[in-house]
Scaffold this motif. Sequence first.
Motif, PDB file in Angstrom:
ATOM      1  N   ARG A  95       0.801  -1.323   0.060  1.00  0.00           N
ATOM      2  CA  ARG A  95       0.018   0.099   0.012  1.00  0.00           C
ATOM      3  C   ARG A  95       0.791   1.356  -0.013  1.00  0.00           C
ATOM      4  O   ARG A  95       1.921   1.450   0.913  1.00  0.00           O
ATOM      5  CB  ARG A  95      -0.934   0.047   1.196  1.00  0.00           C
ATOM      6  CG  ARG A  95      -1.774   1.178   1.326  1.00  0.00           C
ATOM      7  CD  ARG A  95      -2.936   1.034   2.312  1.00  0.00           C
ATOM      8  NE  ARG A  95      -3.704   2.316   2.515  1.00  0.00           N
ATOM      9  CZ  ARG A  95      -4.614   2.458   1.766  1.00  0.00           C
ATOM     10  NH1 ARG A  95      -4.955   1.599   0.677  1.00  0.00           N
ATOM     11  NH2 ARG A  95      -5.592   3.594   1.593  1.00  0.00           N
ATOM     12  N   ALA A  98      -0.535   8.014   0.479  1.00  0.00           N
ATOM     13  CA  ALA A  98      -1.556   9.029  -0.439  1.00  0.00           C
ATOM     14  C   ALA A  98      -0.832   9.967  -1.214  1.00  0.00           C
ATOM     15  O   ALA A  98      -1.161  10.127  -2.442  1.00  0.00           O
ATOM     16  CB  ALA A  98      -2.589   9.837   0.659  1.00  0.00           C
ATOM     17  N   ASP A 104      -6.657   8.350  -3.015  1.00  0.00           N
ATOM     18  CA  ASP A 104      -7.406   8.341  -1.730  1.00  0.00           C
ATOM     19  C   ASP A 104      -7.060   9.355  -0.711  1.00  0.00           C
ATOM     20  O   ASP A 104      -6.299   8.854   0.128  1.00  0.00           O
ATOM     21  CB  ASP A 104      -7.494   6.570  -1.205  1.00  0.00           C
ATOM     22  CG  ASP A 104      -8.611   6.656  -0.299  1.00  0.00           C
ATOM     23  OD1 ASP A 104      -9.308   7.812  -0.045  1.00  0.00           O
ATOM     24  OD2 ASP A 104      -8.797   5.497   0.529  1.00  0.00           O
ATOM     25  N   TRP A 107     -10.376  14.667   2.593  1.00  0.00           N
ATOM     26  CA  TRP A 107     -11.328  15.696   2.190  1.00  0.00           C
ATOM     27  C   TRP A 107     -11.496  16.581   2.931  1.00  0.00           C
ATOM     28  O   TRP A 107     -12.370  16.924   3.742  1.00  0.00           O
ATOM     29  CB  TRP A 107     -12.555  15.120   1.512  1.00  0.00           C
ATOM     30  CG  TRP A 107     -12.679  14.105   0.774  1.00  0.00           C
ATOM     31  CD1 TRP A 107     -12.425  12.997   0.623  1.00  0.00           C
ATOM     32  CD2 TRP A 107     -12.858  14.565  -0.899  1.00  0.00           C
ATOM     33  NE1 TRP A 107     -12.447  12.246  -0.826  1.00  0.00           N
ATOM     34  CE2 TRP A 107     -12.749  13.319  -1.584  1.00  0.00           C
ATOM     35  CE3 TRP A 107     -13.079  15.732  -1.629  1.00  0.00           C
ATOM     36  CZ2 TRP A 107     -12.812  13.292  -2.976  1.00  0.00           C
ATOM     37  CZ3 TRP A 107     -13.090  15.679  -2.964  1.00  0.00           C
ATOM     38  CH2 TRP A 107     -12.995  14.484  -3.737  1.00  0.00           C
ATOM     39  N   SER A 139      -4.249   5.058 -11.068  1.00  0.00           N
ATOM     40  CA  SER A 139      -5.367   4.417 -10.394  1.00  0.00           C
ATOM     41  C   SER A 139      -6.475   4.154 -11.184  1.00  0.00           C
ATOM     42  O   SER A 139      -6.855   4.959 -12.238  1.00  0.00           O
ATOM     43  CB  SER A 139      -5.914   5.053  -9.273  1.00  0.00           C
ATOM     44  OG  SER A 139      -4.974   5.058  -8.008  1.00  0.00           O
ATOM     45  N   ALA A 143     -10.451   1.437  -6.850  1.00  0.00           N
ATOM     46  CA  ALA A 143      -9.390   2.128  -6.251  1.00  0.00           C
ATOM     47  C   ALA A 143      -9.493   3.688  -6.701  1.00  0.00           C
ATOM     48  O   ALA A 143      -9.028   4.649  -6.059  1.00  0.00           O
ATOM     49  CB  ALA A 143      -7.909   1.796  -6.514  1.00  0.00           C
ATOM     50  N   GLU A 146     -14.213   4.730  -5.940  1.00  0.00           N
ATOM     51  CA  GLU A 146     -14.674   4.904  -4.760  1.00  0.00           C
ATOM     52  C   GLU A 146     -14.319   6.196  -3.810  1.00  0.00           C
ATOM     53  O   GLU A 146     -15.105   7.022  -3.336  1.00  0.00           O
ATOM     54  CB  GLU A 146     -14.380   3.566  -3.749  1.00  0.00           C
ATOM     55  CG  GLU A 146     -15.318   2.401  -4.270  1.00  0.00           C
ATOM     56  CD  GLU A 146     -14.713   1.078  -3.736  1.00  0.00           C
ATOM     57  OE1 GLU A 146     -14.017   1.207  -2.632  1.00  0.00           O
ATOM     58  OE2 GLU A 146     -15.315  -0.043  -4.110  1.00  0.00           O
ATOM     59  N   PRO A 147     -13.095   6.576  -4.025  1.00  0.00           N
ATOM     60  CA  PRO A 147     -12.698   7.860  -3.375  1.00  0.00           C
ATOM     61  C   PRO A 147     -13.265   9.073  -4.001  1.00  0.00           C
ATOM     62  O   PRO A 147     -13.479  10.181  -3.332  1.00  0.00           O
ATOM     63  CB  PRO A 147     -11.415   7.848  -3.356  1.00  0.00           C
ATOM     64  CG  PRO A 147     -10.702   6.492  -3.646  1.00  0.00           C
ATOM     65  CD  PRO A 147     -11.996   5.833  -4.196  1.00  0.00           C
ATOM     66  N   ARG A 150     -16.834  10.368  -2.795  1.00  0.00           N
ATOM     67  CA  ARG A 150     -16.789  11.000  -1.400  1.00  0.00           C
ATOM     68  C   ARG A 150     -16.836  12.411  -1.655  1.00  0.00           C
ATOM     69  O   ARG A 150     -17.055  13.290  -0.756  1.00  0.00           O
ATOM     70  CB  ARG A 150     -15.692  10.768  -0.608  1.00  0.00           C
ATOM     71  CG  ARG A 150     -15.545   9.239  -0.110  1.00  0.00           C
ATOM     72  CD  ARG A 150     -14.455   9.170   0.704  1.00  0.00           C
ATOM     73  NE  ARG A 150     -14.092   7.605   0.544  1.00  0.00           N
ATOM     74  CZ  ARG A 150     -12.936   6.809   0.583  1.00  0.00           C
ATOM     75  NH1 ARG A 150     -12.018   7.635   0.257  1.00  0.00           N
ATOM     76  NH2 ARG A 150     -12.994   5.616   0.476  1.00  0.00           N
TER      77      ARG A 150
END
Length: 506
Positions: A95, A98, A104, A107, A139, A143, A146-147, A150
């Motif tokens: 992983r 960021a 990801d 915010w 990405s 991956a 989904e981010p 938001r």
Amino acid sequence: MGVNASGDSQVRPPNERLTSWFQRSGWSKGELARQVNRRARRLGAHHISTDTSRVRRWLDGEQPREPIPRILAELFSERFGCVVGVEDLGLRSARQPAAVSGIDLPWAGPQTVALINEFSRSDLMLGRRGFLGTALTMSAGPALIEPMQRWLVPTPTDGEPLPGARLLTVAGGGRGEARRLSGISEPELAVLEETTAQFRRWDAQSGGGLRRKAVVGQLHEVTDLLAESHPEPVRRRLFRVTAELAELAGWMSYDIGLQPTAQKYFVLALHAAKEADDRPLGAYILSKMCRQMIHLGRGDDALELVHLAQYGSRDTATSRTQAMLYAMEARAYATQGQPAKCHRAVRMAEETFGQIGADERDPDWIGFFSEAELNAENGHSYRDLSYVAGRSPTYVTRARPHLERAVALFGEERERNPGGAHHRSYALNLIGMATVHLLEREPEAFAAQASEAAELAGRLRSERVNDRLRKTYAAAQRDFGDVPEVRDGAAVFGAQPPANSAVRAV
């Protein structure tokens, strides 16, 4: 049960995903090993020394350590012209933080400012062959999506400065003196906004390669301003400028082929647009991310992004912005090979564009979406459908009038205003029209349009235009290599016939 060379405590089954990509690549095990070693040396990983036996073990199920999974993903992405993730290869990836993965992110206003400031500084200092050229990855799939979802989740905005930020006093001016707003005046804000608009015009005229660093530098300066304390209206206005500059830095990076850098800027721009509470601007940024996914052959991701943009701006975007989003939706459906949905989106784009009122006030960033651009997008949607459907003449017939209209309108604009015309769009649509001639087996007409595009490309700094010309000439050379004009044009661009006939022009 033994321990294998990568430290796994059990024998794994063969890696069928990696084997599938490897077999389709046409590489030998030795060639893949050599490419991994070369890429590793560029990353500074001089300890990596891969050979054919190691490649065989990967295919047999061994999990290589970083940075090899990332290197393999990059190599296969470049080979196939689409995003091939580490997971797509059946591999595990450590992983990433960021700041490296770029997707990801938190915010929150202060973190957004700090990340943009850090990233733009790295871009200015190290540039194409430094940090940004080696450490970033693309990405895609969940991956990415989904981010981005938001973006729609409400978050509190406190307007507080970053820790340690300089607090400035609001000074009241006398008659004729600009009133200071916590360190920045109204005229200064207006200059920032006009400068951003001018950068946008220069990009359309000359391509992304000429002034990209100037845009990144301006972006970095604006984040310094955001590190100060401001009243909420000023704060939002500064975040709006930040979002527009970050989007433009991403767009220019995309135009010169820096795909991971472009994606990182787009994501940061979306974060800034959220802080500005500007849903239409956020939708516009998502549309650019959608276009990048179309370019990379990720139709599913493109559709998710444009639907997210439409949902998030449904009550706030102008008719022109909504029409642009419908046109991008059509492009995504075309990439997926869904003609009925593509045709519906084209029709919605045309109908919504027709609803633009004379009194409707559009932000500067959507001003590019003219009748010419509408026809260009819809023409390319039908052209792409034709390729997906095996060169279907039905969709070529629909593509032709749209692209002819786009070329005519861009040409008229260029004659009226040579210094301010959208030269890159004109070049891309000449290439699009050339592909239609190619599909209709008109090699002389193809050569004429492609030659005009090539002449214009010589005055642009756009790798995207050059790449489209190379691929289009390569496809033409396979079918009409005996036509002198085609053969000569292909030689200029070093074009080689492709393994398949797919040609995209984004």
